[in-house]
Design a protein around this motif. Structure first.
Motif, PDB file in Angstrom:
ATOM      1  N   ILE A  68       0.815  -1.217   0.000  1.00 35.06           N
ATOM      2  CA  ILE A  68       0.000   0.000   0.000  1.00 35.06           C
ATOM      3  C   ILE A  68       0.852   1.273   0.000  1.00 35.06           C
ATOM      4  CG2 ILE A  68      -0.274   0.154   2.530  1.00 35.06           C
ATOM      5  CD1 ILE A  68      -2.975   0.787  -0.157  1.00 35.06           C
ATOM      6  N   LEU A  79      -4.894   7.520   0.948  1.00 36.48           N
ATOM      7  CA  LEU A  79      -6.357   7.555   0.832  1.00 36.48           C
ATOM      8  C   LEU A  79      -6.804   8.374  -0.371  1.00 36.48           C
ATOM      9  CD1 LEU A  79      -7.488   7.969   4.557  1.00 36.48           C
ATOM     10  CD2 LEU A  79      -7.485   5.906   3.168  1.00 36.48           C
ATOM     11  N   TRP A  82      -6.159   6.353  -3.517  1.00 37.34           N
ATOM     12  CA  TRP A  82      -7.128   5.249  -3.573  1.00 37.34           C
ATOM     13  C   TRP A  82      -8.478   5.765  -4.068  1.00 37.34           C
ATOM     14  CZ3 TRP A  82      -6.190   0.090  -2.365  1.00 37.34           C
ATOM     15  CH2 TRP A  82      -7.317  -0.752  -2.295  1.00 37.34           C
ATOM     16  N   VAL A  95      -3.672  -5.190  -4.015  1.00 40.48           N
ATOM     17  CA  VAL A  95      -2.463  -5.013  -3.205  1.00 40.48           C
ATOM     18  C   VAL A  95      -1.954  -6.413  -2.846  1.00 40.48           C
ATOM     19  CG1 VAL A  95      -1.464  -3.982  -1.127  1.00 40.48           C
ATOM     20  CG2 VAL A  95      -3.370  -2.839  -2.281  1.00 40.48           C
ATOM     21  N   LEU A 101      -7.214  -6.292   0.335  1.00 40.40           N
ATOM     22  CA  LEU A 101      -7.310  -5.089  -0.493  1.00 40.40           C
ATOM     23  C   LEU A 101      -7.287  -5.482  -1.969  1.00 40.40           C
ATOM     24  CD1 LEU A 101      -5.102  -2.524   1.461  1.00 40.40           C
ATOM     25  CD2 LEU A 101      -7.577  -2.615   1.318  1.00 40.40           C
ATOM     26  N   THR A 103     -10.128  -4.873  -4.870  1.00 41.00           N
ATOM     27  CA  THR A 103     -11.466  -4.346  -5.148  1.00 41.00           C
ATOM     28  C   THR A 103     -12.201  -5.124  -6.241  1.00 41.00           C
ATOM     29  OG1 THR A 103     -10.653  -2.709  -6.748  1.00 41.00           O
ATOM     30  CG2 THR A 103     -10.756  -2.016  -4.436  1.00 41.00           C
ATOM     31  N   SER A 115     -13.212  -3.168   2.350  1.00 42.17           N
ATOM     32  CA  SER A 115     -11.982  -2.724   1.690  1.00 42.17           C
ATOM     33  C   SER A 115     -11.560  -1.349   2.197  1.00 42.17           C
ATOM     34  CB  SER A 115     -12.196  -2.694   0.180  1.00 42.17           C
ATOM     35  OG  SER A 115     -11.026  -2.305  -0.481  1.00 42.17           O
ATOM     36  N   ASP A 116     -12.529  -0.427   2.301  1.00 40.56           N
ATOM     37  CA  ASP A 116     -12.224   0.932   2.765  1.00 40.56           C
ATOM     38  C   ASP A 116     -11.742   0.942   4.211  1.00 40.56           C
ATOM     39  OD1 ASP A 116     -12.811   1.992   0.334  1.00 40.56           O
ATOM     40  OD2 ASP A 116     -14.762   2.826   0.878  1.00 40.56           O
ATOM     41  N   LEU A 119      -8.196  -0.496   4.341  1.00 43.55           N
ATOM     42  CA  LEU A 119      -7.270   0.488   3.778  1.00 43.55           C
ATOM     43  C   LEU A 119      -6.952   1.585   4.789  1.00 43.55           C
ATOM     44  CD1 LEU A 119      -5.797   1.892   1.367  1.00 43.55           C
ATOM     45  CD2 LEU A 119      -7.948   3.089   0.982  1.00 43.55           C
ATOM     46  N   GLN A 120      -7.996   2.143   5.412  1.00 49.76           N
ATOM     47  CA  GLN A 120      -7.774   3.232   6.365  1.00 49.76           C
ATOM     48  C   GLN A 120      -6.934   2.755   7.549  1.00 49.76           C
ATOM     49  OE1 GLN A 120     -10.625   6.147   7.235  1.00 49.76           O
ATOM     50  NE2 GLN A 120     -11.897   5.719   5.450  1.00 49.76           N
ATOM     51  N   SER A 123      -3.243   2.205   6.320  1.00 48.16           N
ATOM     52  CA  SER A 123      -2.582   3.483   6.059  1.00 48.16           C
ATOM     53  C   SER A 123      -2.207   4.173   7.365  1.00 48.16           C
ATOM     54  CB  SER A 123      -3.506   4.407   5.246  1.00 48.16           C
ATOM     55  OG  SER A 123      -3.858   3.808   4.038  1.00 48.16           O
TER      56      SER A 123
END
Length: 201
Positions: A68, A79, A82, A95, A101, A103, A115-116, A119-120, A123
């Motif tokens: 990522i 973010l 993305w 990823v 990750l 999509t 997924s969101d 990711l958050q 990150s």
């Protein structure tokens, strides 16, 4: 036109080797012509390869990255990229180091939400880890300085004839540039030595 799968590779400097990322992309089945490599830091997105890739990407294409942090240097940038890729460009992202990750899977609301969230979280963890490393480096440097450790290049030793030529310069018999030339140093170095002496007085 058929949907394309692209691989994006970034290494932080020209000294770093991209082989590990290239092998992972080949194993995924990405064609050599669809591999994009940038050899510079992620401190900003003025990266030629990435910019070219953004122009190429069309809806329903897939972008594959090894990890990522290839997308940015901090939480906000990752973010933002993305969002740009998945929402504006409508591209799928895979990823490799984090199978959650991807999509392409679960395009429904729950799949997108998971997924969101992942990711958050990733990150945030990546940025926190970088900040922690920087903090430890700063603390280590401060502790070393407190112990009297000197950083940077060792000051240049003054030649034996320095004092004589300095006195000649002060008396106006030679110029600073001539004194520096005879000492085999830069004019700036000679002047710095004189200033250091003045500040020590």
């Amino acid at each position: 036109m058929e949907n394309q799968i692209y691989g994006y590779i970034r290494v932080s400097s020209r000294d770093q080797n991209e082989d590990r990322q290239v092998i992972a992309m080949r194993e995924f089945g990405i064609a050599e012509k669809n591999l994009v490599i940038d050899k510079q830091s992620g401190k900003d997105f003025a990266r030629p390869g990435y910019r070219r890739l953004l122009r190429k990407l069309k809806p329903n294409d897939t972008l594959v990255i090894k990890s990522i942090d290839r997308l940015g240097r901090n939480y906000d940038e990752v973010l933002e990229q993305w969002r740009l890729l998945t929402k504006e460009k409508q591209v799928d992202i895979v990823v490799l180091d984090m199978p959650l990750l991807d999509t392409r899977k679960g395009r429904d609301l729950i799949g997108t939400l998971i997924s969101d969230i992942v990711l958050q979280l990733l990150s945030y963890v990546a940025q926190t880890e970088r900040e922690f490393i920087h903090q430890r480096q700063a603390e280590g440097i401060a502790a070393a300085k407190a112990r009297g450790v000197k950083f940077g290049r060792k000051p240049k030793e003054r030649p034996a004839e320095y004092e004589h030529l300095r006195d000649e310069w002060r008396a106006g018999r030679i110029s600073a540039r001539a004194a520096a030339r005879q000492l085999g140093v830069a004019h700036r170095t000679f002047m710095k030595w004189v200033e250091q002496e003045n500040s020590d007085c």
